[in-house]
Design a protein around this motif. Structure first.
Motif, short mmCIF file in Angstrom:
data_model
loop_
_atom_site.label_atom_id
_atom_site.label_comp_id
_atom_site.label_asym_id
_atom_site.label_seq_id
_atom_site.Cartn_x
_atom_site.Cartn_y
_atom_site.Cartn_z
N UNK A 59 53.18 45.50 45.73
CA UNK A 59 52.16 46.26 45.05
C UNK A 59 51.36 45.39 44.10
N UNK A 60 50.23 45.91 43.65
CA UNK A 60 49.42 45.22 42.67
C UNK A 60 48.13 44.70 43.25
N UNK A 61 47.46 43.83 42.55
CA UNK A 61 46.18 43.33 43.03
C UNK A 61 45.78 42.07 42.32
N UNK A 62 45.46 41.06 43.08
CA UNK A 62 44.88 39.85 42.53
C UNK A 62 44.14 39.16 43.64
N UNK A 63 43.15 38.40 43.31
CA UNK A 63 42.48 37.67 44.35
C UNK A 63 41.08 37.29 43.98
N UNK A 64 40.30 36.95 44.97
CA UNK A 64 38.97 36.45 44.75
C UNK A 64 38.11 36.83 45.92
N UNK A 65 36.87 37.15 45.66
CA UNK A 65 35.96 37.35 46.77
C UNK A 65 35.19 36.07 46.99
N UNK A 66 34.43 36.01 48.04
CA UNK A 66 33.70 34.81 48.37
C UNK A 66 32.61 34.46 47.38
N UNK A 67 32.26 35.35 46.49
CA UNK A 67 31.21 35.08 45.51
C UNK A 67 31.78 34.62 44.18
N UNK A 68 33.07 34.43 44.10
CA UNK A 68 33.66 33.94 42.87
C UNK A 68 34.03 35.01 41.88
N UNK A 69 34.04 36.26 42.27
CA UNK A 69 34.37 37.34 41.35
C UNK A 69 35.86 37.56 41.25
N UNK A 70 36.55 36.62 40.63
CA UNK A 70 38.00 36.73 40.49
C UNK A 70 38.36 37.88 39.57
N UNK A 71 39.51 38.51 39.78
CA UNK A 71 39.94 39.51 38.82
C UNK A 71 41.16 40.28 39.26
N UNK B 94 47.80 37.77 34.60
CA UNK B 94 48.00 38.43 35.89
C UNK B 94 49.43 38.93 36.01
N UNK B 95 50.35 38.04 35.74
CA UNK B 95 51.77 38.33 35.96
C UNK B 95 52.33 39.24 34.88
N UNK B 96 51.89 39.08 33.64
CA UNK B 96 52.46 39.82 32.52
C UNK B 96 52.40 41.33 32.70
N UNK B 97 51.29 41.84 33.22
CA UNK B 97 51.11 43.28 33.31
C UNK B 97 51.15 43.81 34.74
N UNK B 98 51.43 42.98 35.69
CA UNK B 98 51.37 43.40 37.09
C UNK B 98 52.70 43.99 37.56
N UNK B 99 52.58 44.95 38.45
CA UNK B 99 53.74 45.45 39.18
C UNK B 99 53.79 44.81 40.56
N UNK B 100 52.85 43.95 40.86
CA UNK B 100 52.79 43.25 42.13
C UNK B 100 51.36 42.84 42.42
N UNK B 101 51.12 42.31 43.61
CA UNK B 101 49.82 41.78 43.97
C UNK B 101 49.40 42.22 45.36
N UNK B 102 48.13 42.57 45.48
CA UNK B 102 47.49 42.72 46.78
C UNK B 102 46.47 41.60 46.85
N UNK B 103 46.61 40.74 47.84
CA UNK B 103 45.79 39.54 47.92
C UNK B 103 44.83 39.66 49.11
N UNK B 104 43.56 39.57 48.82
CA UNK B 104 42.52 39.62 49.84
C UNK B 104 42.19 38.19 50.27
N UNK B 105 41.56 38.02 51.43
CA UNK B 105 41.16 36.67 51.84
C UNK B 105 40.33 35.99 50.76
N UNK B 106 40.62 34.74 50.53
CA UNK B 106 39.92 33.97 49.50
C UNK B 106 40.16 32.49 49.68
N UNK B 107 39.70 31.72 48.71
CA UNK B 107 39.77 30.27 48.79
C UNK B 107 40.90 29.68 47.98
N UNK B 108 40.65 28.48 47.43
CA UNK B 108 41.69 27.76 46.71
C UNK B 108 42.18 28.51 45.47
N UNK B 109 41.28 29.19 44.77
CA UNK B 109 41.69 29.95 43.59
C UNK B 109 42.65 31.07 43.96
#
Length: 199
Positions: free
Chosen positions: A178-190, A51-66
């Protein structure tokens, strides 16, 4: 479809490379149909490194512990300057407001984090705000890298006209990201979205 599938679909339909970083867990769903480049990992720590190696940042959507694990990993690496100071965007002030209030009112107030650390996070409510924060974050990162290169070379590098612009702030929640990381409620992390280049 979940949030991550929607992000992958948007990136794919916009002509970008849609990347999915999956994790092997018994209750996880597989990669969605809109992932152009998918990689599955057995261990969380390896996945977070990617995640971190190639990211220019993160956009985090609502999610759980992951999602919280990924969020605080990114915040810690930026805070300790182990990675470039890419900003981190939290989408949904109603969802993230309590966490941000706790960071300010408890964590910082107790001296467990510095006052400046609250500005590592930017909270937005719309896709347009998130995109603006992402673009400004890429420009800020590119300007910082140019200034660092100029300092190392003993000369000044003037930012291009594309790189000039004001800092975007949202409701006083801090600088941009910037960037994107997170998880949806169905477990589709990416890790999803278009890889953007500052030049």
């Amino acid at each position: 479809p979940g949030v991550m599938e929607a992000a992958n679909k948007g990136a794919s339909e916009a002509g970008g490379t849609s990347v999915g970083l999956g994790i092997e867990l018994p209750f996880e769903q597989g990669m969605n149909d809109y992932v152009n480049l998918g990689i599955n990992f057995r261990y969380f720590f390896v996945r977070k490194t990617m995640f971190v190696k190639y990211a220019l940042g993160f956009v985090v959507m609502p999610g759980g512990f992951g999602t919280l694990d990924e969020l605080f990993e990114a915040v810690t690496l930026v805070q300790t300057r182990k990675v470039s100071s890419f900003p981190i965007v939290l989408v949904g002030s109603e969802y993230w407001g309590g966490l941000v209030d706790w960071i300010r009112g408890t964590l910082i107030a107790s001296g467990m984090a510095s006052d400046a650390d609250q500005y590592l996070l930017t909270v937005v409510d719309t896709a347009e705000e998130a995109v603006a924060v992402v673009h400004q974050g890429i420009r800020n990162l590119a300007n910082a890298r140019r200034a660092e290169a100029a300092k190392e070379n003993g000369g000044a590098v003037r930012p291009s006209s594309r790189m000039r612009g004001k800092i975007v702030r949202n409701n006083g929640n801090g600088p941009v990201g910037n960037g994107s990381a997170g998880s949806d409620g169905t477990g589709g992390h990416g890790l999803t979205g278009n890889r953007s280049h500052p030049d």
